[in-house]
Scaffold this active site. Structure first.
Site, short mmCIF file in Angstrom:
data_model
loop_
_atom_site.label_atom_id
_atom_site.label_comp_id
_atom_site.label_asym_id
_atom_site.label_seq_id
_atom_site.Cartn_x
_atom_site.Cartn_y
_atom_site.Cartn_z
N ARG A 84 2.95 88.29 20.34
CA ARG A 84 4.03 89.16 20.79
C ARG A 84 4.33 90.21 19.73
O ARG A 84 4.48 89.90 18.55
CB ARG A 84 5.30 88.33 21.06
CG ARG A 84 6.59 89.14 21.22
CD ARG A 84 6.83 89.56 22.64
NE ARG A 84 7.97 90.44 22.79
CZ ARG A 84 9.14 90.11 23.30
NH1 ARG A 84 9.36 88.87 23.69
NH2 ARG A 84 10.09 91.00 23.44
N ARG A 93 4.77 92.97 27.26
CA ARG A 93 4.60 91.94 26.23
C ARG A 93 3.64 90.85 26.68
O ARG A 93 3.54 90.55 27.86
CB ARG A 93 5.95 91.32 25.87
CG ARG A 93 6.66 90.74 27.07
CD ARG A 93 8.13 90.60 26.88
NE ARG A 93 8.74 91.90 26.99
CZ ARG A 93 10.02 92.12 27.18
NH1 ARG A 93 10.85 91.13 27.28
NH2 ARG A 93 10.50 93.32 27.28
N ASP A 96 7.22 86.43 26.62
CA ASP A 96 8.66 86.50 26.42
C ASP A 96 9.22 85.13 26.73
O ASP A 96 9.01 84.60 27.83
CB ASP A 96 9.27 87.56 27.36
CG ASP A 96 10.74 87.79 27.10
OD1 ASP A 96 11.18 87.65 25.94
OD2 ASP A 96 11.46 88.12 28.06
N ASP A 98 12.80 82.94 26.74
CA ASP A 98 14.25 83.04 26.68
C ASP A 98 14.90 81.70 26.93
O ASP A 98 14.52 80.99 27.88
CB ASP A 98 14.77 84.03 27.74
CG ASP A 98 14.43 85.47 27.42
OD1 ASP A 98 14.64 85.88 26.27
OD2 ASP A 98 13.97 86.17 28.33
#
Length: 169
Positions: A84, A93, A96, A98
């Site tokens: 990344r 990207r 990712d 989260d």
């Protein structure tokens, strides 16, 4: 909040290179630190932000014994380890990750807000979360996320057929 057994939902996304390969690699790295208890379907989604390829999104529910800050460090390390690069806000990207939700907990510390600030406005995050934690509620308001999902715009979010059966393998 200190380290302890947490029931969390992580969102995974990728729109560069081998998107599914990046999601699988991230999940394998997560399994070195946590027990994955549920895996969502895969969703292909239109990007938010600058023009770029479509995303592949999913969520995993896991149990782990880390503080939220340690979880964030782990996620950032996995993202970096899988290539990344943070070049532009909301840009394309390879990966990712989260921290979307921690059952029963709200967190606001430097660099981390849980539930994720955009969770209730983004179908590509909320729908996979509900796949793995259908009874999830907002820890501050008590509102059930499934109710919020009923009014959420799902334009540009497509569940991939048969993706609930083994995308992680």
């Amino acid at each position: 909040m200190t380290a302890g057994q947490l029931d969390c939902v992580l969102g995974l996304g990728s729109n560069l290179g081998d998107r599914l390969g990046f999601l699988r690699a991230a999940a394998r790295k997560l399994q070195q630190h946590a027990q994955i208890t549920a895996v969502s379907a895969l969703y292909e989604t239109d990007p938010v932000g600058p023009q770029q390829p479509d995303y592949l999104n999913a969520a995993v529910r896991l149990r782990l014994e880390l503080s939220p800050g340690q979880i964030l460090e782990l996620l950032l390390g996995i993202e970096f380890g899988l290539g990344r690069e943070r070049l532009e806000r909301w840009g394309p990207r390879t990966l990712d990750l989260d921290l979307l939700h921690i059952a029963g907990h709200a967190v606001e510390v430097a660099g981390l807000v849980v539930p994720h600030r955009e969770l209730t406005r983004r179908a590509f995050a909320l729908l996979p979360l509900l796949d793995v934690m259908p009874d999830a509620t907002d820890p501050t308001t008590g509102q059930r996320y499934v109710q919020l999902a009923q009014t959420l715009d799902r334009t540009g979010v497509r569940e991939l057929v048969n993706s609930r059966a083994g995308w992680l393998e």
